[in-house]
Design an enzyme around this catalytic site. Structure first.
Site, PDB file in Angstrom:
ATOM      1  N   GLY A  10     -14.541  -3.573  15.307  1.00 51.08           N
ATOM      2  CA  GLY A  10     -13.305  -3.018  14.776  1.00 51.08           C
ATOM      3  C   GLY A  10     -13.480  -1.549  14.427  1.00 51.08           C
ATOM      4  O   GLY A  10     -14.404  -0.882  14.902  1.00 51.08           O
ATOM      5  N   ALA A  12     -14.494   0.067  11.745  1.00 47.69           N
ATOM      6  CA  ALA A  12     -15.750   0.465  11.106  1.00 47.69           C
ATOM      7  C   ALA A  12     -16.891   0.489  12.115  1.00 47.69           C
ATOM      8  O   ALA A  12     -17.689   1.431  12.151  1.00 47.69           O
ATOM      9  CB  ALA A  12     -16.084  -0.481   9.956  1.00 47.69           C
ATOM     10  N   GLY A  13     -16.977  -0.542  12.942  1.00 46.17           N
ATOM     11  CA  GLY A  13     -18.041  -0.611  13.938  1.00 46.17           C
ATOM     12  C   GLY A  13     -17.961   0.497  14.967  1.00 46.17           C
ATOM     13  O   GLY A  13     -18.981   1.098  15.332  1.00 46.17           O
ATOM     14  N   HIS A 242      -1.319  -9.561  -0.571  1.00 43.37           N
ATOM     15  CA  HIS A 242      -0.303  -8.590  -0.180  1.00 43.37           C
ATOM     16  C   HIS A 242       1.061  -9.101  -0.627  1.00 43.37           C
ATOM     17  O   HIS A 242       1.395 -10.269  -0.402  1.00 43.37           O
ATOM     18  CB  HIS A 242      -0.317  -8.360   1.335  1.00 43.37           C
ATOM     19  CG  HIS A 242       0.354  -7.087   1.730  1.00 43.37           C
ATOM     20  ND1 HIS A 242       1.721  -6.913   1.693  1.00 43.37           N
ATOM     21  CD2 HIS A 242      -0.154  -5.905   2.164  1.00 43.37           C
ATOM     22  CE1 HIS A 242       2.014  -5.684   2.090  1.00 43.37           C
ATOM     23  NE2 HIS A 242       0.899  -5.055   2.378  1.00 43.37           N
ATOM     24  N   ARG A 279      -0.654  -3.131  -5.757  1.00 43.59           N
ATOM     25  CA  ARG A 279      -0.354  -4.401  -5.098  1.00 43.59           C
ATOM     26  C   ARG A 279      -0.517  -5.616  -6.001  1.00 43.59           C
ATOM     27  O   ARG A 279       0.223  -6.583  -5.885  1.00 43.59           O
ATOM     28  CB  ARG A 279      -1.235  -4.552  -3.857  1.00 43.59           C
ATOM     29  CG  ARG A 279      -0.799  -3.654  -2.718  1.00 43.59           C
ATOM     30  CD  ARG A 279      -1.701  -3.822  -1.512  1.00 43.59           C
ATOM     31  NE  ARG A 279      -1.233  -2.991  -0.408  1.00 43.59           N
ATOM     32  CZ  ARG A 279      -1.873  -2.855   0.748  1.00 43.59           C
ATOM     33  NH1 ARG A 279      -3.023  -3.488   0.939  1.00 43.59           N
ATOM     34  NH2 ARG A 279      -1.386  -2.094   1.705  1.00 43.59           N
ATOM     35  N   HIS A 339      -4.823 -11.209   1.611  1.00 45.73           N
ATOM     36  CA  HIS A 339      -4.767 -10.116   2.576  1.00 45.73           C
ATOM     37  C   HIS A 339      -6.095  -9.389   2.772  1.00 45.73           C
ATOM     38  O   HIS A 339      -6.460  -9.038   3.896  1.00 45.73           O
ATOM     39  CB  HIS A 339      -3.697  -9.121   2.117  1.00 45.73           C
ATOM     40  CG  HIS A 339      -3.560  -7.900   2.983  1.00 45.73           C
ATOM     41  ND1 HIS A 339      -3.169  -7.970   4.312  1.00 45.73           N
ATOM     42  CD2 HIS A 339      -3.742  -6.579   2.721  1.00 45.73           C
ATOM     43  CE1 HIS A 339      -3.122  -6.757   4.827  1.00 45.73           C
ATOM     44  NE2 HIS A 339      -3.475  -5.890   3.891  1.00 45.73           N
ATOM     45  N   GLU A 364     -14.584  -3.762   5.666  1.00 48.89           N
ATOM     46  CA  GLU A 364     -14.157  -4.788   4.713  1.00 48.89           C
ATOM     47  C   GLU A 364     -15.265  -5.762   4.347  1.00 48.89           C
ATOM     48  O   GLU A 364     -15.247  -6.352   3.269  1.00 48.89           O
ATOM     49  CB  GLU A 364     -12.955  -5.555   5.268  1.00 48.89           C
ATOM     50  CG  GLU A 364     -12.275  -6.425   4.229  1.00 48.89           C
ATOM     51  CD  GLU A 364     -11.010  -7.111   4.717  1.00 48.89           C
ATOM     52  OE1 GLU A 364     -10.508  -8.003   4.007  1.00 48.89           O
ATOM     53  OE2 GLU A 364     -10.535  -6.757   5.817  1.00 48.89           O
ATOM     54  N   ARG A 375      -7.498  -2.735  -4.367  1.00 45.54           N
ATOM     55  CA  ARG A 375      -7.506  -1.639  -3.385  1.00 45.54           C
ATOM     56  C   ARG A 375      -6.134  -0.985  -3.279  1.00 45.54           C
ATOM     57  O   ARG A 375      -5.105  -1.654  -3.258  1.00 45.54           O
ATOM     58  CB  ARG A 375      -7.917  -2.179  -2.007  1.00 45.54           C
ATOM     59  CG  ARG A 375      -7.843  -1.121  -0.904  1.00 45.54           C
ATOM     60  CD  ARG A 375      -8.281  -1.657   0.426  1.00 45.54           C
ATOM     61  NE  ARG A 375      -7.396  -2.666   0.982  1.00 45.54           N
ATOM     62  CZ  ARG A 375      -6.260  -2.407   1.624  1.00 45.54           C
ATOM     63  NH1 ARG A 375      -5.830  -1.155   1.759  1.00 45.54           N
ATOM     64  NH2 ARG A 375      -5.537  -3.395   2.116  1.00 45.54           N
TER      65      ARG A 375
END
Length: 546
Positions: A10, A12-13, A242, A279, A339, A364, A375
């Protein structure tokens, strides 16, 4: 031997891969799915950076908002690092070709400032922010970033190994030497040796099966592997709900809908909460309305069809497809669902996993202590990109001095025996029914509002599931492309993490951010600390307990 092995493809990778490659490393990215299917594609609203394009803003305000939302559980040095990197990260993404939405600034056309184009990036305000700070690409922000990163990786010649499921890290003497994988296509168990490893495997909110915006594959594979290998996890009790998921499908309706001016209404047509509060507060307010028997709706009708089509085209289509409502003319029925995982793999200032040398974690799956108890919307895309790059740089630095001697095949042979035993075992209980049961259990008893008695009940039920797991298995005995096997392995990982989440929630007798507990409704200074969990070795065979 590979310098840097990246597990997870994703945002980050991919960011880590580009940074490590740029530094001079040999890089391999391994994922259980294809990069463009990753969870990053579902991040819609935007990415925070203090550019000040839509009004006064600066990095110190971004830091202040993040720290405030984290409720005292963040590391301010890490927060400053992330927020200070944000403008540079946006500039880097723009240079790669991310098509951010723009504001019309004709005066900038002849501006000789090399950063002039950054001044044309449109920004919107998301919950908990004191300014319009989230850079966006309509409501496809994560998708556009992901595709751009993947295209760039391909241009740079970075190697990918798709459809490989992470089984275990190879960690002799507390230092990572690679990992074992199940090749989903062939059914073969493989070992990949590496001088350093980066985990970018995503979160664990998929444990709330049927009550989450996450894909089914968000099963905490990286965190589970770290626990088995002797590493630590922390803040596992902090899971963000969420506020606005579609009522019947749990499909996410981005915070951008509220950022652009959407209202939250109950059946009486009353607005019962400031839509741009953090949130956790908004989710609890909606949940309280639902508990009182009210239906809750998101109202964007007043924004007009033209603005919705321009700024929120994906939300419009999702509502039509999954809820059969037209947001331009009808109210959108919504509910809060799981979420995002604020907790995860415990890492230090270099994002190296505590307890495992040479192993880093980003995104994450990693608890880099920047989100704390809650967050901010727009900080997840920033973290995966900025800290993904940081992890890539640090993993390469480690690889320079790491031994190039390959690991032995002890873990490989153990995992081959384990997979073989799954195929040979007769299944008398379907794990699918237990997966549904676990998701419902967590939503009801480890959810938005928690009570110690119900948390204890949840823990006892999870322990019963773990006992029943011995009778569970797979019915599809084909070696190749066996989705039944992959889902069973994912369920094993979520069931392994479940007690860690519940135990941490029981231990935290206070309310802080996303963790709200009846009978302990206020923050307690005694709990202004991280709950860290690590397995202890019980015997010579390496069996472990929390």
């Amino acid at each position: 031997m590979i310098d840097v092995l990246i597990i997870g493809s994703g945002g980050a990778g991919l960011s880590a891969a580009l940074a490590a490659k740029e530094a001079g490393a040999s890089v391999l990215v391994v994922g259980k799915m294809y990069p463009t299917n990753s969870q990053t594609s579902m991040a819609q609203g935007g990415m925070n950076a203090s550019l000040g394009n839509m009004g006064e803003d600066h990095i110190s305000l971004h830091v202040q908002d993040t720290v405030k939302s984290a409720k005292g559980l963040c590391d301010e040095d890490m927060v400053r690092h992330m927020c200070a990197d944000a403008p540079k990260t946006i500039a880097w993404l723009e240079k790669l070709g991310v098509p951010f939405s723009r504001i019309n600034k004709e005066a900038l056309q002849n501006d000789r400032d090399p950063n002039a184009s950054l001044k044309t990036i449109a920004q919107r305000q998301l919950g908990g922010a004191s300014a319009k700070r989230a850079c966006y690409a309509q409501d496809y922000t994560g998708l556009k970033i992901l595709h751009t990163l993947y295209d760039t990786c391909l241009k740079e010649g970075i190697n990918f190994l798709d459809e490989h499921f992470l089984l275990n890290l190879i960690v002799p003497e507390d230092t990572v030497k690679g990992a074992t994988f199940l090749d989903i296509r062939t059914g073969e168990v493989k070992q990949i040796d590496a001088k350093s490893v980066i985990l970018a495997t995503g979160g664990y909110a998929g444990i709330y099966h049927g009550f989450t915006t996450n894909m089914y594959g968000a099963s905490g594979d990286g965190a589970a592997a770290v626990l088995r290998a002797g590493g630590a996890v922390s803040d596992m009790e902090f899971i963000q709900f969420h506020p606005t998921a579609l009522k019947h499908s749990c499909i996410l309706v981005s915070e951008s809908a509220r950022g652009e001016g959407g209202y939250l209404l109950n059946e009486a047509g009353d607005r019962f909460i400031d839509e741009l509060k953090p949130r956790d507060e908004v989710a609890r307010a909606i949940f309280s309305q639902i508990q009182a028997g009210q239906h809750v709706y998101l109202d964007v009708r007043h924004l007009g069809e033209e603005k919705l089509t321009e700024l929120l085209p994906q939300e419009v289509e999702l509502c039509k497809l999954h809820e059969h409502v037209d947001p331009a003319h009808e109210l959108i029925p919504i509910k809060p669902v799981a979420h995002y995982s604020m907790g995860g793999i415990d890492v230090d200032y270099a994002l190296e996993v505590n307890g495992i040398k040479g192993c880093f974690a980003a995104g994450e799956c990693s608890n880099a202590k920047v989100h704390g108890a809650n967050r901010l919307g727009g900080n997840s895309l920033l973290e995966i990109t900025a800290f993904g790059r940081f992890a890539g740089e640090n993993a390469y630095k480690h690889s320079i001095y790491a031994s190039s001697k390959p690991a032995d095949e002890t873990q490989l042979q153990k995992d081959r025996r384990e997979i073989a035993s799954i195929f040979s075992k007769k299944s008398s209980i379907s794990f699918y029914s237990y997966r549904e049961k676990l998701g419902s259990l967590f939503y009801k008893k480890v959810g938005i509002i928690r009570e110690n008695s119900r948390l204890q009940e949840a823990l006892e039920e999870v322990i019963s599931m773990q006992i029943a797991q011995k009778e569970m298995g797979i019915t599809d005995k084909n070696k190749t492309n066996n989705q039944n096997l992959i889902e069973f392995l994912e369920f094993q990982n979520t069931l392994l993490l479940a007690p860690a989440i519940i135990s941490a929630a029981i231990a935290r007798d206070e309310s802080r951010g996303a963790h709200y507990k009846v009978g302990f409704e206020e923050e307690d200074e005694d709990f202004k600390k991280h709950i860290v969990l690590q397995w202890k070795r019980d015997n010579q065979e390496g069996e472990s307990t929390l």
